[in-house]
Design a protein around this motif. Sequence first.
Motif, PDB file in Angstrom:
ATOM      1  N   ALA A  28       0.719  -1.149  -0.119  1.00  0.00           N
ATOM      2  CA  ALA A  28      -0.007   0.204   0.205  1.00  0.00           C
ATOM      3  C   ALA A  28       0.794   1.323  -0.008  1.00  0.00           C
ATOM      4  O   ALA A  28       0.496   2.221   0.113  1.00  0.00           O
ATOM      5  N   ALA A  31       1.162   3.366   3.172  1.00  0.00           N
ATOM      6  CA  ALA A  31       0.041   4.148   3.645  1.00  0.00           C
ATOM      7  C   ALA A  31      -0.394   4.107   4.983  1.00  0.00           C
ATOM      8  O   ALA A  31      -0.339   2.763   5.707  1.00  0.00           O
ATOM      9  N   ALA A  69      -2.503   9.043   4.095  1.00  0.00           N
ATOM     10  CA  ALA A  69      -3.456   8.039   5.224  1.00  0.00           C
ATOM     11  C   ALA A  69      -4.009   6.965   4.081  1.00  0.00           C
ATOM     12  O   ALA A  69      -4.155   6.949   3.064  1.00  0.00           O
ATOM     13  N   ASP A  70      -4.528   5.828   4.982  1.00  0.00           N
ATOM     14  CA  ASP A  70      -5.079   4.524   4.004  1.00  0.00           C
ATOM     15  C   ASP A  70      -6.280   5.070   3.620  1.00  0.00           C
ATOM     16  O   ASP A  70      -7.138   5.036   4.371  1.00  0.00           O
ATOM     17  N   PHE A  82     -13.358   9.064  12.174  1.00  0.00           N
ATOM     18  CA  PHE A  82     -12.481   9.937  11.443  1.00  0.00           C
ATOM     19  C   PHE A  82     -11.998  10.960  12.482  1.00  0.00           C
ATOM     20  O   PHE A  82     -10.799  11.464  12.214  1.00  0.00           O
ATOM     21  N   PRO A 136      -1.893  15.914  -2.187  1.00  0.00           N
ATOM     22  CA  PRO A 136      -2.909  15.542  -3.048  1.00  0.00           C
ATOM     23  C   PRO A 136      -4.272  15.391  -2.506  1.00  0.00           C
ATOM     24  O   PRO A 136      -5.098  15.076  -3.102  1.00  0.00           O
ATOM     25  N   LEU A 140      -9.066  14.573  -3.469  1.00  0.00           N
ATOM     26  CA  LEU A 140     -10.217  13.747  -2.947  1.00  0.00           C
ATOM     27  C   LEU A 140     -11.074  14.748  -2.186  1.00  0.00           C
ATOM     28  O   LEU A 140     -12.237  14.313  -1.614  1.00  0.00           O
ATOM     29  N   LEU A 142     -10.646  16.894  -0.257  1.00  0.00           N
ATOM     30  CA  LEU A 142     -10.207  16.966   1.194  1.00  0.00           C
ATOM     31  C   LEU A 142      -9.147  17.998   1.545  1.00  0.00           C
ATOM     32  O   LEU A 142      -8.692  18.673   0.201  1.00  0.00           O
TER      33      LEU A 142
HETATM   34  N1  CO8 Z   1      -4.122   4.568   0.868  1.00  0.00           N
HETATM   35  C1  CO8 Z   1      -4.358   3.329   0.581  1.00  0.00           C
HETATM   36  N2  CO8 Z   1      -3.891   2.563  -0.238  1.00  0.00           N
HETATM   37  C2  CO8 Z   1      -3.019   3.338  -1.085  1.00  0.00           C
HETATM   38  C3  CO8 Z   1      -2.487   4.668  -1.015  1.00  0.00           C
HETATM   39  C4  CO8 Z   1      -3.280   5.107   0.217  1.00  0.00           C
HETATM   40  N3  CO8 Z   1      -2.938   6.445   0.517  1.00  0.00           N
HETATM   41  N4  CO8 Z   1      -1.709   4.897  -1.761  1.00  0.00           N
HETATM   42  C5  CO8 Z   1      -1.354   3.856  -2.588  1.00  0.00           C
HETATM   43  N5  CO8 Z   1      -2.180   2.930  -2.131  1.00  0.00           N
HETATM   44  C6  CO8 Z   1      -2.337   1.363  -2.745  1.00  0.00           C
HETATM   45  C7  CO8 Z   1      -3.078   1.352  -3.941  1.00  0.00           C
HETATM   46  O1  CO8 Z   1      -4.476   1.296  -3.657  1.00  0.00           O
HETATM   47  C8  CO8 Z   1      -2.371  -0.004  -4.799  1.00  0.00           C
HETATM   48  O2  CO8 Z   1      -2.957  -0.763  -4.072  1.00  0.00           O
HETATM   49  P1  CO8 Z   1      -3.607  -2.280  -4.888  1.00  0.00           P
HETATM   50  O3  CO8 Z   1      -2.412  -2.854  -5.549  1.00  0.00           O
HETATM   51  O4  CO8 Z   1      -4.155  -3.274  -3.888  1.00  0.00           O
HETATM   52  O5  CO8 Z   1      -4.415  -1.650  -6.087  1.00  0.00           O
HETATM   53  C9  CO8 Z   1      -1.182   0.042  -4.322  1.00  0.00           C
HETATM   54  O6  CO8 Z   1      -0.914   1.081  -3.030  1.00  0.00           O
HETATM   55  C10 CO8 Z   1      -0.271   0.694  -5.352  1.00  0.00           C
HETATM   56  O7  CO8 Z   1      -0.586   1.993  -5.777  1.00  0.00           O
HETATM   57  P2  CO8 Z   1      -0.735   2.252  -7.305  1.00  0.00           P
HETATM   58  O8  CO8 Z   1      -1.150   0.960  -8.072  1.00  0.00           O
HETATM   59  O9  CO8 Z   1      -1.958   3.434  -7.239  1.00  0.00           O
HETATM   60  O10 CO8 Z   1       0.341   2.872  -7.716  1.00  0.00           O
HETATM   61  P3  CO8 Z   1       0.822   3.702  -8.930  1.00  0.00           P
HETATM   62  O11 CO8 Z   1       2.547   3.749  -8.907  1.00  0.00           O
HETATM   63  O12 CO8 Z   1       0.202   3.585 -10.112  1.00  0.00           O
HETATM   64  O13 CO8 Z   1       0.668   5.477  -7.982  1.00  0.00           O
HETATM   65  C11 CO8 Z   1       0.364   6.946  -6.451  1.00  0.00           C
HETATM   66  C12 CO8 Z   1       1.212   5.570  -6.949  1.00  0.00           C
HETATM   67  C13 CO8 Z   1       0.285   8.160  -7.273  1.00  0.00           C
HETATM   68  C14 CO8 Z   1       1.031   7.263  -5.168  1.00  0.00           C
HETATM   69  C15 CO8 Z   1      -1.207   6.697  -6.245  1.00  0.00           C
HETATM   70  O14 CO8 Z   1      -1.238   5.381  -5.468  1.00  0.00           O
HETATM   71  C16 CO8 Z   1      -1.953   7.514  -5.559  1.00  0.00           C
HETATM   72  O15 CO8 Z   1      -2.208   8.481  -5.941  1.00  0.00           O
HETATM   73  N6  CO8 Z   1      -2.172   7.290  -4.181  1.00  0.00           N
HETATM   74  C17 CO8 Z   1      -2.950   7.977  -3.127  1.00  0.00           C
HETATM   75  C18 CO8 Z   1      -2.156   9.441  -2.669  1.00  0.00           C
HETATM   76  C19 CO8 Z   1      -2.977  10.174  -1.981  1.00  0.00           C
HETATM   77  O16 CO8 Z   1      -4.038  10.920  -2.169  1.00  0.00           O
HETATM   78  N7  CO8 Z   1      -2.562  10.266  -0.587  1.00  0.00           N
HETATM   79  C20 CO8 Z   1      -3.124  11.285   0.220  1.00  0.00           C
HETATM   80  C21 CO8 Z   1      -4.102  10.469   1.221  1.00  0.00           C
HETATM   81  S1  CO8 Z   1      -5.417  11.399   1.846  1.00  0.00           S
HETATM   82  C22 CO8 Z   1      -4.324  12.029   3.593  1.00  0.00           C
HETATM   83  O17 CO8 Z   1      -3.271  11.575   3.666  1.00  0.00           O
HETATM   84  C23 CO8 Z   1      -5.083  12.706   4.501  1.00  0.00           C
HETATM   85  C24 CO8 Z   1      -6.887  12.497   4.353  1.00  0.00           C
HETATM   86  C25 CO8 Z   1      -7.319  11.269   4.842  1.00  0.00           C
HETATM   87  C26 CO8 Z   1      -8.777  10.709   4.760  1.00  0.00           C
HETATM   88  C27 CO8 Z   1      -9.036   9.748   3.967  1.00  0.00           C
HETATM   89  C28 CO8 Z   1     -10.641   9.798   3.820  1.00  0.00           C
HETATM   90  C29 CO8 Z   1     -11.132   8.568   2.719  1.00  0.00           C
END
Ligand code: CO8
Length: 263
Positions: A28, A31, A69-70, A82, A136, A140, A142
């Motif tokens: 993940a 995360a 965050a996950d 939350f 980012p 979302l 957020l």
């Molecule tokens: N949470 C959970 N799982 C994640 C996260 C995450 N933040 N980021 C990546 N993963 C998982 C993917 O779901 C994937 O799992 P699976 O293989 O089971 O489908 C695995 O990790 C690999 O990820 P990708 O296939 O997406 O890998 P890429 O190389 O294509 O992309 C990225 C990498 C660009 C990092 C992409 O995964 C991404 O955009 N991730 C999300 C990043 C993000 O938005 N982070 C901010 C999170 S929000 C936060 O931190 C604070 C607010 C919390 C509130 C949440 C409310 C719902």
Amino acid sequence: MTEERIHPNLVLTRRDAIKELRIDREAALGALNFEIMDALGDFARSLADDGDCRVLIITGTGKGFVAGADIAGYHGVSQTEFDRFQRRSRKTFDEIAALPQITICAVNGYALGGGLELALCCDFILVSEKARLGLPEIKLGLLPGGGGTQRIQRLIGPMRTKEILLTGRLMQAVEAVECGIALKSLPCGELLDGARELADRLAAQAPLALAEGKRLVDDSIDTPLSAGLTFEQRVLGALFATEDAKEGIAAFLEKRNPDFRGK
Ligand code: CO8
């Protein structure tokens, strides 16, 4: 060097006065779920009382440092749950930022959202050339809740912060260094060695001066200049009375390496 798994997703290594915490949740991209956040808080509290540890390195595994965050874990949770997580993450991040040890974040890959916020709680950020950093959450619908809108602007100013925050775009390693988020960028295979080299240099300093130096700079953020300058001189006066200062000065005059004891 001893290695211990202190949580299913956290691996702790110790080498003399240096500890290394590796977040190990490659599937993940590192995360942070509730359990990891709790375990990070427990770890920070126990480390704060560990007078033998002077430097902490935090790093991740594979291509993710911490991708935030996950999202899957929080999807569908109640507002109460939350909010509880938000309070928990605030406490954990504050505890990491307040550690008396010097903290180095070795960002091996994605440091997004909570991942960048965790890195921003550390004294030094080193990035691998493949690292990507960003907030980012806006994508979302957020915003950050772990200091992302606050700590980052002290390094890069409000305008750059707004651009990163409001577009949600990811920065490359070179930009993170240029704008002052990271100290330096290293080739992937050299990141940990670079962090360990810096850790060794820090751990070799007089422990009391090391901890007080960190506190002086951190506290100055919320302190008027005149009060900060007064505090600085009080700290220097107190350090002058220590055995380590006597040893440091004697070692300089005798042209030898000092043997600091933290007293
Ligand atoms: N949470 C959970 N799982 C994640 C996260 C995450 N933040 N980021 C990546 N993963 C998982 C993917 O779901 C994937 O799992 P699976 O293989 O089971 O489908 C695995 O990790 C690999 O990820 P990708 O296939 O997406 O890998 P890429 O190389 O294509 O992309 C990225 C990498 C660009 C990092 C992409 O995964 C991404 O955009 N991730 C999300 C990043 C993000 O938005 N982070 C901010 C999170 S929000 C936060 O931190 C604070 C607010 C919390 C509130 C949440 C409310 C719902």
